[in-house]
Design an enzyme around this catalytic site. Structure first.
Site, PDB file in Angstrom:
ATOM      1  N   ARG A  65       0.818  -1.215   0.000  1.00  0.00           N
ATOM      2  CA  ARG A  65       0.000   0.000   0.000  1.00  0.00           C
ATOM      3  C   ARG A  65       0.857   1.273   0.000  1.00  0.00           C
ATOM      4  NH1 ARG A  65      -2.973   2.768   4.549  1.00  0.00           N
ATOM      5  NH2 ARG A  65      -4.912   3.605   3.712  1.00  0.00           N
ATOM      6  N   HIS A  69       0.447   4.563  -2.367  1.00  0.00           N
ATOM      7  CA  HIS A  69       0.221   5.891  -1.793  1.00  0.00           C
ATOM      8  C   HIS A  69       1.376   6.841  -2.104  1.00  0.00           C
ATOM      9  CE1 HIS A  69      -3.252   5.188   1.239  1.00  0.00           C
ATOM     10  NE2 HIS A  69      -3.400   4.441   0.157  1.00  0.00           N
ATOM     11  N   ASP A  70       2.535   6.297  -2.396  1.00  0.00           N
ATOM     12  CA  ASP A  70       3.662   7.133  -2.815  1.00  0.00           C
ATOM     13  C   ASP A  70       3.479   7.581  -4.263  1.00  0.00           C
ATOM     14  OD1 ASP A  70       6.209   8.390  -2.810  1.00  0.00           O
ATOM     15  OD2 ASP A  70       7.090   6.624  -3.757  1.00  0.00           O
ATOM     16  N   VAL A  73       1.083  10.435  -5.479  1.00  0.00           N
ATOM     17  CA  VAL A  73       1.340  11.805  -5.012  1.00  0.00           C
ATOM     18  C   VAL A  73       2.702  12.261  -5.533  1.00  0.00           C
ATOM     19  CG1 VAL A  73       1.483  13.318  -2.996  1.00  0.00           C
ATOM     20  CG2 VAL A  73       0.012  11.289  -2.929  1.00  0.00           C
ATOM     21  N   GLY A  75       4.264  11.390  -8.043  1.00  0.00           N
ATOM     22  CA  GLY A  75       5.045  10.314  -8.657  1.00  0.00           C
ATOM     23  C   GLY A  75       5.740   9.435  -7.625  1.00  0.00           C
ATOM     24  N   ASP A  77       8.398   8.749  -5.720  1.00  0.00           N
ATOM     25  CA  ASP A  77       9.606   9.470  -5.297  1.00  0.00           C
ATOM     26  C   ASP A  77       9.874   9.379  -3.798  1.00  0.00           C
ATOM     27  OD1 ASP A  77       7.565  11.002  -4.264  1.00  0.00           O
ATOM     28  OD2 ASP A  77       8.051  12.832  -5.358  1.00  0.00           O
ATOM     29  N   SER A  79       8.160  10.338  -1.368  1.00  0.00           N
ATOM     30  CA  SER A  79       7.724  11.497  -0.566  1.00  0.00           C
ATOM     31  C   SER A  79       6.893  11.043   0.632  1.00  0.00           C
ATOM     32  CB  SER A  79       6.929  12.484  -1.423  1.00  0.00           C
ATOM     33  OG  SER A  79       5.781  11.866  -1.983  1.00  0.00           O
ATOM     34  N   ASN A  97      -3.575   8.361   5.024  1.00  0.00           N
ATOM     35  CA  ASN A  97      -2.431   7.753   5.714  1.00  0.00           C
ATOM     36  C   ASN A  97      -2.496   7.791   7.236  1.00  0.00           C
ATOM     37  OD1 ASN A  97      -1.146   7.114   3.277  1.00  0.00           O
ATOM     38  ND2 ASN A  97      -0.177   9.131   3.148  1.00  0.00           N
ATOM     39  N   HIS A 196      -6.371  -5.742  -2.828  1.00  0.00           N
ATOM     40  CA  HIS A 196      -7.200  -5.883  -1.623  1.00  0.00           C
ATOM     41  C   HIS A 196      -7.533  -7.339  -1.337  1.00  0.00           C
ATOM     42  CE1 HIS A 196      -8.704  -1.423  -1.392  1.00  0.00           C
ATOM     43  NE2 HIS A 196      -7.423  -1.559  -1.175  1.00  0.00           N
ATOM     44  N   THR A 197      -6.868  -8.246  -2.025  1.00  0.00           N
ATOM     45  CA  THR A 197      -6.964  -9.670  -1.692  1.00  0.00           C
ATOM     46  C   THR A 197      -6.201  -9.968  -0.399  1.00  0.00           C
ATOM     47  OG1 THR A 197      -6.447 -11.916  -2.457  1.00  0.00           O
ATOM     48  CG2 THR A 197      -4.983 -10.187  -3.191  1.00  0.00           C
ATOM     49  N   ASP A 248     -10.427  -9.215   2.310  1.00  0.00           N
ATOM     50  CA  ASP A 248     -10.876 -10.450   1.654  1.00  0.00           C
ATOM     51  C   ASP A 248     -11.033 -11.501   2.750  1.00  0.00           C
ATOM     52  OD1 ASP A 248     -11.081 -12.902   0.385  1.00  0.00           O
ATOM     53  OD2 ASP A 248      -9.111 -12.809  -0.572  1.00  0.00           O
ATOM     54  N   ASP A 256      -4.519 -13.936  -4.031  1.00  0.00           N
ATOM     55  CA  ASP A 256      -5.201 -14.765  -5.026  1.00  0.00           C
ATOM     56  C   ASP A 256      -6.336 -13.960  -5.652  1.00  0.00           C
ATOM     57  OD1 ASP A 256      -7.192 -14.694  -3.093  1.00  0.00           O
ATOM     58  OD2 ASP A 256      -6.818 -16.733  -2.370  1.00  0.00           O
TER      59      ASP A 256
END
Length: 330
Positions: A65, A69-70, A73, A75, A77, A79, A97, A196-197, A248, A256
């Site tokens: 994740r 999330h990087d 925002v 690209g 990088d 951050s 976050n 999200h599995t 899941d 899966d």
């Protein structure tokens, strides 16, 4: 005939050329980037991720994740890893976050090991990309070659984190728009949602589906009501915000395609999951395909992860190679 066959062969070879070199040409990134400067880099990353996931299975999803999330925002990088200091307001404080982004200590451990092996060589941005791949593989998912050569940002964007990352209660169209703004399409959206599995979500991220989905005091009618009744036991109308639930419930620690099967049964946990099946014909067909064919899902997930990892990387002399992922170099 022989002449035309030869022409077809040449055409075929020409059409293959971009595929052979795509990893090197995309944004200047390529998998062999550290082969000479830090040959043990990938081995070091993998061993520490494996140790962390063995200690806590949930960590795989947390690390995966962070890369997402990087990249959404400014690209890919790194951050997202910066703590607040001086002029920097950390992205860790953003709504997506705060109280949920985790795994920073694992990245600290990997970075320290890499700095010992080859100082000031491997970027934190590349570290996030490698960790995401290794977390996927360790939980049973596909593998892929990670294009490398990203450099680290010297700043963060709290507003970018708040605005660019899709939220659990966003409409399908809003989520798709946020993906398109990053150069990703509807196929990438559905495939990457398949992450999200594995992992968990907090009660606060889906409570409205249980009690008041449309502001009329009624639960979401696209959520299986037996499943909803189970969820209400630990996600009350008020309180219990941080209570965790498997994204899941069928195979929560195994990468899966059961996530997609759950959507077909109206048992997607988040609104942003279930809308992939209920709100758009094209995404619905993709959900069905991936539910039927795990191999197809794995192949597309790997492709979409490489594509996401190529969002606006800093290369060449842009940015820096942080010594500590939490702060810019002095």
């Amino acid at each position: 005939m022989a002449k035309s066959l030869g022409f077809i062969l040449v055409l075929s070879l020409v059409s293959l050329v971009p595929l052979c070199f795509s990893a090197r040409t995309q944004g200047g990134l390529y998998p062999q980037f550290y082969d000479h400067s830090c040959p043990k880099a990938q081995e070091i990353v993998k061993s520490i991720v494996a140790k962390a996931v063995a200690k806590e299975a949930r960590m795989a999803a947390s690390l995966l994740r962070l890369h997402f999330h990087d990249c959404f925002v400014k690209g890919c990088d790194a951050s997202v890893l910066l703590d607040s200091s001086g002029t920097i307001i950390s992205e860790k404080r953003s709504n997506p976050n705060r109280n949920s982004a985790r795994g920073f200590e694992v990245l600290d451990e990997i970075k320290a090991a890499l700095e010992k092996e080859c100082p000031e060589t491997v970027s934190c941005a590349d570290l996030l990309a490698l960790v995401a791949r290794d977390s996927t593989v360790l939980t049973g998912g596909p593998s892929w070659e990670v294009p490398l050569g990203r450099r680290d940002a010297r700043g963060a964007s709290l507003s970018g984190s708040n605005n660019n990352i899709p939220a659990p209660n966003n409409t399908f169209q809003t989520i798709l728009t946020k993906f398109k703004l990053q150069g990703l399409n509807i196929v990438d959206l559905v495939a990457l949602s398949g992450s999200h599995t594995i992992g968990n979500s907090r009660c606060t991220s889906f409570r409205q589906r249980l009690y008041n989905q449309s502001g009329n005091g009624q639960p979401d009618n696209t959520l299986d009501q037996t499943y909803a009744a189970q969820l209400r036991k630990r996600c009350p109308r008020s309180g219990g915000d941080q209570n965790l639930f498997f994204l899941d419930f069928v195979s929560p620690t195994k990468f899966d395609n059961s996530y997609f099967k759950n959507l077909l049964a109206y048992k997607g946990l988040l609104n942003s999951d279930e809308v992939l099946f209920t709100k758009n014909e094209e995404s619905r067909e993709l959900v069905k395909k991936y539910a039927e064919n795990q191999e197809l899902f794995f192949q597309q997930f790997a492709e979409s992860m490489v594509k996401m990892g190529n969002i606006s990387p800093l290369t060449g002399s842009k940015g820096e190679i942080r010594k500590n992922c939490r702060k810019v170099n002095a």
